[in-house]
Design a protein around this motif. Sequence first.
Motif, PDB file in Angstrom:
ATOM      1  N   LEU A 164      -5.900   3.189  -7.998  1.00 60.21           N
ATOM      2  CA  LEU A 164      -6.717   2.438  -7.051  1.00 60.21           C
ATOM      3  C   LEU A 164      -6.337   2.893  -5.651  1.00 60.21           C
ATOM      4  O   LEU A 164      -5.172   2.842  -5.276  1.00 60.21           O
ATOM      5  CB  LEU A 164      -6.471   0.936  -7.198  1.00 60.21           C
ATOM      6  CG  LEU A 164      -6.923   0.311  -8.520  1.00 60.21           C
ATOM      7  CD1 LEU A 164      -6.526  -1.159  -8.576  1.00 60.21           C
ATOM      8  CD2 LEU A 164      -8.433   0.449  -8.694  1.00 60.21           C
ATOM      9  N   LEU A 165      -7.321   3.368  -4.918  1.00 62.97           N
ATOM     10  CA  LEU A 165      -7.060   3.790  -3.545  1.00 62.97           C
ATOM     11  C   LEU A 165      -7.427   2.674  -2.603  1.00 62.97           C
ATOM     12  O   LEU A 165      -8.472   2.033  -2.745  1.00 62.97           O
ATOM     13  CB  LEU A 165      -7.920   5.000  -3.183  1.00 62.97           C
ATOM     14  CG  LEU A 165      -7.651   6.275  -3.956  1.00 62.97           C
ATOM     15  CD1 LEU A 165      -8.520   7.381  -3.390  1.00 62.97           C
ATOM     16  CD2 LEU A 165      -6.185   6.652  -3.836  1.00 62.97           C
ATOM     17  N   HIS A 166      -6.574   2.464  -1.633  1.00 65.34           N
ATOM     18  CA  HIS A 166      -6.909   1.541  -0.560  1.00 65.34           C
ATOM     19  C   HIS A 166      -7.136   2.369   0.689  1.00 65.34           C
ATOM     20  O   HIS A 166      -6.298   3.199   1.037  1.00 65.34           O
ATOM     21  CB  HIS A 166      -5.786   0.544  -0.329  1.00 65.34           C
ATOM     22  CG  HIS A 166      -6.030  -0.288   0.885  1.00 65.34           C
ATOM     23  ND1 HIS A 166      -6.871  -1.369   0.878  1.00 65.34           N
ATOM     24  CD2 HIS A 166      -5.585  -0.167   2.158  1.00 65.34           C
ATOM     25  CE1 HIS A 166      -6.929  -1.884   2.093  1.00 65.34           C
ATOM     26  NE2 HIS A 166      -6.157  -1.187   2.883  1.00 65.34           N
ATOM     27  N   GLU A 193     -20.197   2.246  -2.415  1.00 62.85           N
ATOM     28  CA  GLU A 193     -19.005   2.522  -3.225  1.00 62.85           C
ATOM     29  C   GLU A 193     -18.165   1.252  -3.383  1.00 62.85           C
ATOM     30  O   GLU A 193     -17.807   0.615  -2.399  1.00 62.85           O
ATOM     31  CB  GLU A 193     -18.143   3.612  -2.566  1.00 62.85           C
ATOM     32  CG  GLU A 193     -16.927   3.962  -3.427  1.00 62.85           C
ATOM     33  CD  GLU A 193     -15.988   4.970  -2.781  1.00 62.85           C
ATOM     34  OE1 GLU A 193     -16.278   5.431  -1.674  1.00 62.85           O
ATOM     35  OE2 GLU A 193     -14.956   5.273  -3.403  1.00 62.85           O
ATOM     36  N   GLY A 194     -17.880   0.917  -4.612  1.00 63.59           N
ATOM     37  CA  GLY A 194     -17.024  -0.233  -4.860  1.00 63.59           C
ATOM     38  C   GLY A 194     -17.773  -1.552  -4.973  1.00 63.59           C
ATOM     39  O   GLY A 194     -17.157  -2.592  -5.206  1.00 63.59           O
ATOM     40  N   LEU A 208      -3.531   5.899   0.561  1.00 63.09           N
ATOM     41  CA  LEU A 208      -2.803   4.671   0.274  1.00 63.09           C
ATOM     42  C   LEU A 208      -3.184   4.242  -1.128  1.00 63.09           C
ATOM     43  O   LEU A 208      -4.365   4.070  -1.440  1.00 63.09           O
ATOM     44  CB  LEU A 208      -3.175   3.578   1.271  1.00 63.09           C
ATOM     45  CG  LEU A 208      -2.745   3.814   2.715  1.00 63.09           C
ATOM     46  CD1 LEU A 208      -3.256   2.697   3.621  1.00 63.09           C
ATOM     47  CD2 LEU A 208      -1.220   3.911   2.827  1.00 63.09           C
ATOM     48  N   LEU A 209      -2.190   4.083  -1.976  1.00 66.08           N
ATOM     49  CA  LEU A 209      -2.454   3.631  -3.333  1.00 66.08           C
ATOM     50  C   LEU A 209      -2.210   2.145  -3.423  1.00 66.08           C
ATOM     51  O   LEU A 209      -1.217   1.632  -2.895  1.00 66.08           O
ATOM     52  CB  LEU A 209      -1.506   4.311  -4.316  1.00 66.08           C
ATOM     53  CG  LEU A 209      -1.651   5.806  -4.467  1.00 66.08           C
ATOM     54  CD1 LEU A 209      -0.714   6.290  -5.554  1.00 66.08           C
ATOM     55  CD2 LEU A 209      -3.094   6.138  -4.822  1.00 66.08           C
ATOM     56  N   HIS A 210      -3.117   1.480  -4.102  1.00 68.11           N
ATOM     57  CA  HIS A 210      -2.882   0.074  -4.403  1.00 68.11           C
ATOM     58  C   HIS A 210      -2.612  -0.024  -5.889  1.00 68.11           C
ATOM     59  O   HIS A 210      -3.380   0.499  -6.696  1.00 68.11           O
ATOM     60  CB  HIS A 210      -4.099  -0.764  -4.040  1.00 68.11           C
ATOM     61  CG  HIS A 210      -3.965  -2.175  -4.522  1.00 68.11           C
ATOM     62  ND1 HIS A 210      -3.221  -3.106  -3.846  1.00 68.11           N
ATOM     63  CD2 HIS A 210      -4.423  -2.789  -5.629  1.00 68.11           C
ATOM     64  CE1 HIS A 210      -3.250  -4.240  -4.516  1.00 68.11           C
ATOM     65  NE2 HIS A 210      -3.970  -4.077  -5.595  1.00 68.11           N
ATOM     66  N   LYS A 211      -1.542  -0.683  -6.260  1.00 62.01           N
ATOM     67  CA  LYS A 211      -1.312  -0.899  -7.686  1.00 62.01           C
ATOM     68  C   LYS A 211      -1.419  -2.381  -8.004  1.00 62.01           C
ATOM     69  O   LYS A 211      -0.986  -3.229  -7.225  1.00 62.01           O
ATOM     70  CB  LYS A 211       0.069  -0.385  -8.099  1.00 62.01           C
ATOM     71  CG  LYS A 211       0.169   1.135  -8.056  1.00 62.01           C
ATOM     72  CD  LYS A 211       1.434   1.624  -8.755  1.00 62.01           C
ATOM     73  CE  LYS A 211       1.548   3.136  -8.605  1.00 62.01           C
ATOM     74  NZ  LYS A 211       2.750   3.659  -9.274  1.00 62.01           N
ATOM     75  N   ASN A 233       0.878  -1.165   0.000  1.00 60.90           N
ATOM     76  CA  ASN A 233       0.000   0.000   0.000  1.00 60.90           C
ATOM     77  C   ASN A 233       0.913   1.212   0.000  1.00 60.90           C
ATOM     78  O   ASN A 233       1.614   1.461   0.975  1.00 60.90           O
ATOM     79  CB  ASN A 233      -0.880   0.007   1.254  1.00 60.90           C
ATOM     80  CG  ASN A 233      -1.907  -1.094   1.211  1.00 60.90           C
ATOM     81  OD1 ASN A 233      -2.358  -1.495   0.143  1.00 60.90           O
ATOM     82  ND2 ASN A 233      -2.272  -1.603   2.374  1.00 60.90           N
ATOM     83  N   ARG A 262     -10.648   1.393  -4.434  1.00 60.22           N
ATOM     84  CA  ARG A 262     -11.519   2.429  -4.994  1.00 60.22           C
ATOM     85  C   ARG A 262     -10.844   3.081  -6.202  1.00 60.22           C
ATOM     86  O   ARG A 262      -9.776   3.647  -6.099  1.00 60.22           O
ATOM     87  CB  ARG A 262     -11.817   3.482  -3.929  1.00 60.22           C
ATOM     88  CG  ARG A 262     -12.396   2.828  -2.675  1.00 60.22           C
ATOM     89  CD  ARG A 262     -12.688   3.833  -1.595  1.00 60.22           C
ATOM     90  NE  ARG A 262     -12.692   3.169  -0.290  1.00 60.22           N
ATOM     91  CZ  ARG A 262     -13.396   3.586   0.747  1.00 60.22           C
ATOM     92  NH1 ARG A 262     -14.173   4.632   0.641  1.00 60.22           N
ATOM     93  NH2 ARG A 262     -13.337   2.942   1.893  1.00 60.22           N
TER      94      ARG A 262
END
Lengths: 514, 514
Positions: free
Chosen positions: B255-257, A498-499, A255-258, A204, B205
Amino acid sequence: MRTPTVGIDDFSLYVPQLYFPIEELAKARDLVYAKLNKGLGLEQMAIADACEDAATMAANAVLDLLHKNDLEPADIGRIYLGTESALDGAKPTATYVLDMLQDHFTDAYGGNCFLNCDVVDLTFACIGGVDALQNTLEWAAAKEGRIGIVVTSDDAKYEMNSPGEYTQGAGAVAMLVKQSPRLLAIDPDFGVATRPAHDFFKPNRKVTKREILQEVIELLPNVSAADVDLDELERKLAEGLEVNGVLDCNESHLLLHKATPVFDGPYSNQAYQARIREALYDYRRRHGSEPGQLFQDFDYLAFHLPYAFQARRMFSEIFMEELKYSGKWVDFILRNELEVPCADDYENREQYLTSCTDFLRQVTKSEDYRKFVQERIAPGEWASSRVGNLYAGSVFLSLMSTLEALLKTDTSAVAGKAICVFAYGSGSKAKVFGATIQQGWQEVVANFTIEARLNHRQAIDYATYEQLHRGVLTKNVADKDDGTFFLADVHEQRDETEGVRHYGYAAGWLLETT
Amino acid sequence: MRTPTVGIDDFSLYVPQLYFPIEELAKARDLVYAKLNKGLGLEQMAIADACEDAATMAANAVLDLLHKNDLEPADIGRIYLGTESALDGAKPTATYVLDMLQDHFTDAYGGNCFLNCDVVDLTFACIGGVDALQNTLEWAAAKEGRIGIVVTSDDAKYEMNSPGEYTQGAGAVAMLVKQSPRLLAIDPDFGVATRPAHDFFKPNRKVTKREILQEVIELLPNVSAADVDLDELERKLAEGLEVNGVLDCNESHLLLHKATPVFDGPYSNQAYQARIREALYDYRRRHGSEPGQLFQDFDYLAFHLPYAFQARRMFSEIFMEELKYSGKWVDFILRNELEVPCADDYENREQYLTSCTDFLRQVTKSEDYRKFVQERIAPGEWASSRVGNLYAGSVFLSLMSTLEALLKTDTSAVAGKAICVFAYGSGSKAKVFGATIQQGWQEVVANFTIEARLNHRQAIDYATYEQLHRGVLTKNVADKDDGTFFLADVHEQRDETEGVRHYGYAAGWLLETT
């Protein structure tokens, strides 16, 4: 206490309808195709279509498995999913799989049809599916009549232009686990080796709101950073009053998820090689087997394959060790006319070690090693060459690929043969286990039809590849997308839905086959 | 085939040093404290300190478990982690736990000390730890001498001002699983009920780069959206040439976590209640037990508790059913002087159903139900009142809490008593299983020291609470942070080490106790 035979009764593979030829990627990236093809064994990469994700691919594989084994939902005690492409941090991707299957079977079996089916996600990079299998074997062994499904599903995606790009792939493998399996008997006492490592991972990634502000301001042609009061903006954001969007959360950061990993290829290769060996030692310890017997105990070797030739390129050290322990080393040296380095022949240790590395390369290129690879490893490689890395599913594809290759040999001699399976997950852990081919194998494997499935896919060009990679398409590219589950929509409203993900099924295939 | 007794030999609880009094939160949010306290059972919430995360809390619980049982690393065959606060999408949080433990034990046992320990993460909201337990029980039953650890760890965080805020909590529970346990014998054949639901989840998200651009532009005082060519900016971003930061990736979106969930409280309560009941039916089916025998078969009930009084508030329907099936219904009605609604007494169905709801409320308020709650449910609630929701660990805290409460009763009568455990995970799944208290329980439970630990924590004020929530602190707040693992740093460079996490250990506690 007599332990019953447990193992894998059947497999199903799902690969996307689309593939991208490695030769096209080589052209686009100015790479030498021969290096990728002859050197790494790469031909084609499976590419997930716009409306496919880890859940749809898994559901497709499980549905196929249920259909071809005439199983009803209530027969299945558990569906355990190994993935590193999870769609959610709390709700397991396995529940989306169940959601699709439940919808699909409601007319025939009612909406409660999977009510007592236990599902969960196991996460450990490319080895989560093996963990799911090991636990499901133990579960099936504990009580007669238990039938479980283990499914792996991943979209193995890397950043464009990164050194991982040409190893990409996508797909799912489902397997039926029960007592007295028709296909493979497996002893649940696996060899295991674990060491924390950061060779490949998907953190994250923390980014402050201030960083985002700065980044966007830099992009704006008519705005100078000096004109903007970042402190004031940050304060406003902390109050959460100014925006109703992505920056509107309590934290000072996002927090970015890639989907793409952070990775270090050479380090990961080293970790793979070391863990595999350590897990093999542990396997021996648990089973009381001696070094030097590997090629007596096992006829074939199946591996986790990040790229098709990973195993053959890294296995020569264990190959050498086995020859030494089995007393066949001198024979091997003489027959292959190799020159063994001797420390005395070199001025210093460094020179000596370099010559050892050269020697290992000789071993890898020796006639005996080539023969060993062709006979025992290559049967597990060909499908990987045509789909790329499946992450959690890769080691099972190698097993399926080995078994389908055996259909083309003298099939009368196959039952009873043993396969040693080497699994690896970055982060890092390896497991080693043995599988013995059962009497009923041929009939089961005849229905894999891996090669036929791969031959009927659709090639895409570079432009389409790039669009899919960037995620800008909203409809599937494949001409024929019937007979598969697809992602219908994802709620984007920033409320309590959402989501939320909805899935559908294009029913053409069912009509065709029934 | 005789199945050996397996179960939980010991527990360890880790809660952060910090807690925030619910009364303070009530003041800050203008809520009626009595409603939270008397109505929901809330007193204090455990708050993770700035350098704590799911991995440090789990490692702290496991270390304590190892120490108090004099176990060496090599004794432990597996460490299975149930969490919905994973730090990575591929590398399991369990490997960070192992990393900390390995560092800690290297001097005494060498760097290989956990080499053959199998670790993995299981993800299913608040029930992943129960899944880990069930599999580890089966694994321990299959071979004598196997010792496994199951650990749950979560930071149960909600957005500020959201209706979940007052149920927050944080902590980890570790348990030792083996044959012939001193504490609890457990039958691994759990009742299970699964139905896909979106009651509480943590989606990745999706947000387009364009949305981020727009949002920031709106925030800037001197920039008008009309002046900016968004298409041009998007094109630049797609080329990946202009920035070296968060927007620099191939995808058109990020993508946001979020650590905080998307959730719908009332819907989640309904799902909890329905799944629990379905899982109980499944438990009965598997064990051949009859409805109406629940309070004969089990002396205590332990539950997953999103808030302390969740179970007592939702169990009255099953309570009623049990009375009816056991033939004690009429007695119950008469003794508690309840008026049972009769359909004939009402003009329409709606009126009748309303009266049924009123009746259920009467049941819940009846003397008999109060007594039932006090005797059988309340022993599992008190710790939850003081730490809040632990997500995956909550159901185990309820078990620990029940056992520690039993130390204050006639301890000679405790061994042999049975606890029915009701676990729930959003998404959604429930499991029901039975645990029988073993002869050696008292000595084991005496070392839980839950109450003592909770009494020695440090209260924080609202300002500190908010700073921790926003994630703006970089050092721990607790005065005493020795004797625990902590997060030392996370790599922020955007290279192949981005997101690498390093941990440390403040060794004071070891010095104090040895």
